[in-house]
Motif scaffolding. Structure first.
Motif, short mmCIF file in Angstrom:
data_model
loop_
_atom_site.label_atom_id
_atom_site.label_comp_id
_atom_site.label_asym_id
_atom_site.label_seq_id
_atom_site.Cartn_x
_atom_site.Cartn_y
_atom_site.Cartn_z
N LEU A 42 110.60 -16.70 20.82
CA LEU A 42 110.39 -15.45 21.83
C LEU A 42 109.04 -15.36 22.06
CD1 LEU A 42 113.87 -14.23 22.10
CD2 LEU A 42 113.21 -15.74 23.67
N PRO A 43 108.12 -15.23 23.76
CA PRO A 43 107.12 -15.05 23.59
C PRO A 43 106.16 -12.92 23.10
CG PRO A 43 107.57 -15.03 25.66
CD PRO A 43 108.24 -15.55 24.41
N GLU A 44 107.75 -12.29 23.34
CA GLU A 44 107.63 -11.35 23.02
C GLU A 44 108.85 -9.94 22.41
OE1 GLU A 44 106.60 -9.72 27.22
OE2 GLU A 44 105.65 -10.66 27.62
N LYS A 45 108.20 -9.47 21.50
CA LYS A 45 108.88 -8.89 20.95
C LYS A 45 109.60 -7.79 21.74
CE LYS A 45 108.90 -10.65 17.27
NZ LYS A 45 109.05 -12.43 16.99
N PRO A 46 111.38 -7.16 21.86
CA PRO A 46 111.49 -5.87 22.48
C PRO A 46 111.43 -4.81 22.07
CG PRO A 46 112.40 -6.82 20.24
CD PRO A 46 111.60 -7.47 20.34
N SER A 47 110.88 -3.70 23.24
CA SER A 47 110.50 -2.90 23.80
C SER A 47 111.45 -1.86 23.01
CB SER A 47 110.35 -2.34 25.10
OG SER A 47 111.73 -2.10 25.43
N ASP A 48 110.59 -0.51 22.26
CA ASP A 48 111.57 0.25 21.90
C ASP A 48 112.85 1.00 22.96
OD1 ASP A 48 110.32 0.63 20.23
OD2 ASP A 48 108.80 2.39 20.70
N GLU A 49 112.26 1.05 24.30
CA GLU A 49 113.36 1.01 24.91
C GLU A 49 115.02 -0.16 25.26
OE1 GLU A 49 110.23 0.79 25.63
OE2 GLU A 49 109.72 3.09 26.82
N GLU A 50 114.20 -1.03 24.92
CA GLU A 50 115.67 -2.03 25.07
C GLU A 50 116.07 -2.24 23.84
OE1 GLU A 50 115.79 -7.61 25.05
OE2 GLU A 50 113.30 -6.62 25.25
N MET A 51 115.22 -1.80 22.82
CA MET A 51 116.43 -2.07 21.08
C MET A 51 117.47 -0.79 20.90
SD MET A 51 114.96 -4.34 19.17
CE MET A 51 115.80 -3.63 17.34
N ASP A 52 117.03 0.46 21.87
CA ASP A 52 117.64 1.33 21.80
C ASP A 52 118.80 1.46 22.65
OD1 ASP A 52 116.36 3.49 20.91
OD2 ASP A 52 115.01 4.25 22.52
N MET A 53 118.91 0.64 24.04
CA MET A 53 120.07 -0.31 25.27
C MET A 53 120.42 -1.25 24.04
SD MET A 53 120.17 0.94 27.93
CE MET A 53 119.76 3.09 27.49
N LEU A 54 119.59 -2.10 23.42
CA LEU A 54 120.50 -2.90 22.40
C LEU A 54 122.00 -2.28 21.73
CD1 LEU A 54 118.21 -5.86 21.86
CD2 LEU A 54 120.46 -6.06 22.97
N ASP A 55 121.33 -1.39 20.65
CA ASP A 55 122.20 -0.48 19.89
C ASP A 55 123.97 -0.02 20.50
OD1 ASP A 55 120.32 -0.37 18.01
OD2 ASP A 55 119.03 1.57 18.33
N LEU A 56 123.75 0.02 22.06
CA LEU A 56 124.87 0.13 22.85
C LEU A 56 125.54 -1.20 23.09
CD1 LEU A 56 123.59 2.88 24.29
CD2 LEU A 56 124.79 3.57 22.53
N ALA A 57 125.35 -2.12 22.33
CA ALA A 57 125.76 -3.39 22.85
C ALA A 57 126.73 -3.96 21.86
CB ALA A 57 124.42 -4.57 23.19
N TYR A 58 127.50 -4.39 22.83
CA TYR A 58 129.02 -5.15 22.20
C TYR A 58 128.41 -5.91 21.08
CZ TYR A 58 133.54 -7.55 20.60
OH TYR A 58 134.62 -7.39 20.53
#
Length: 164
Positions: free
Chosen positions: A113-129
């Motif tokens: 993947l060309p880009e690493k996840p942003s801090d905001e995306e990582m915060d949302m991913l923490d809440l993902a199932y």
């Protein structure tokens, strides 16, 4: 002409763009028509000039759905534009305020993947199932030509971060 177009509301701009695509309007005029979508001002090629790639979504039941997607769109756009039936997928319409477009990549695809996840995306991913090391939000990954043939898996359940 462009001054008039820029003053139109977003739905009118989209309608004008679709009209340019469907009719035989000169490519120079069609390429000058820019519209504002829900994420950002678009400076890319008109959609009729975009290259198409293949993307496979593996749904919650394990069924594969092969779709054609435009380079420059996101995985969320690809699912929506192809009417991929993924209940609850993309509930926030790509505004990075839920985690319903959570997708899982194969390790080798994730590493490319060309880009690493942003801090905001990582915060949302923490809440993902069903979070795993190769998880990303589909609304945050722009499709490139090198992703042609990629396979992504949708987790067994969806967790909407807006409900917390």
């Amino acid at each position: 002409m462009l001054r008039i177009i820029s003053k139109l509301r977003v739905p009118a701009q989209r309608s004008l763009m679709m009209l340019c695509e469907k009719s035989n309007v000169s490519r120079s005029l069609a390429s000058d028509v820019r519209y504002h979508d829900r994420r950002s001002f678009c400076h890319s090629l008109p959609s009729f000039q975009k290259k198409m790639i293949s993307v496979t979504f593996v749904n919650r039941e394990g069924n594969s759905m092969l779709v054609k997607a435009k380079v420059g769109d996101t995985f969320l756009d690809a699912a929506i534009n192809n009417d991929v039936d993924l209940e609850g997928f993309g509930a926030c319409e790509g505004t990075l305020s839920c985690s319903t477009c959570h997708i899982i990549f194969k390790k080798e695809d994730f590493d490319k993947l060309p880009e690493k996840p942003s801090d905001e995306e990582m915060d949302m991913l923490d809440l993902a199932y069903g979070l795993c090391d190769t998880s990303r939000l589909g609304c945050q990954i722009t499709l490139t030509e090198s992703m042609d043939g990629i396979v992504v898996t949708v987790p067994a359940q969806v967790a909407d971060a807006r409900d917390r």
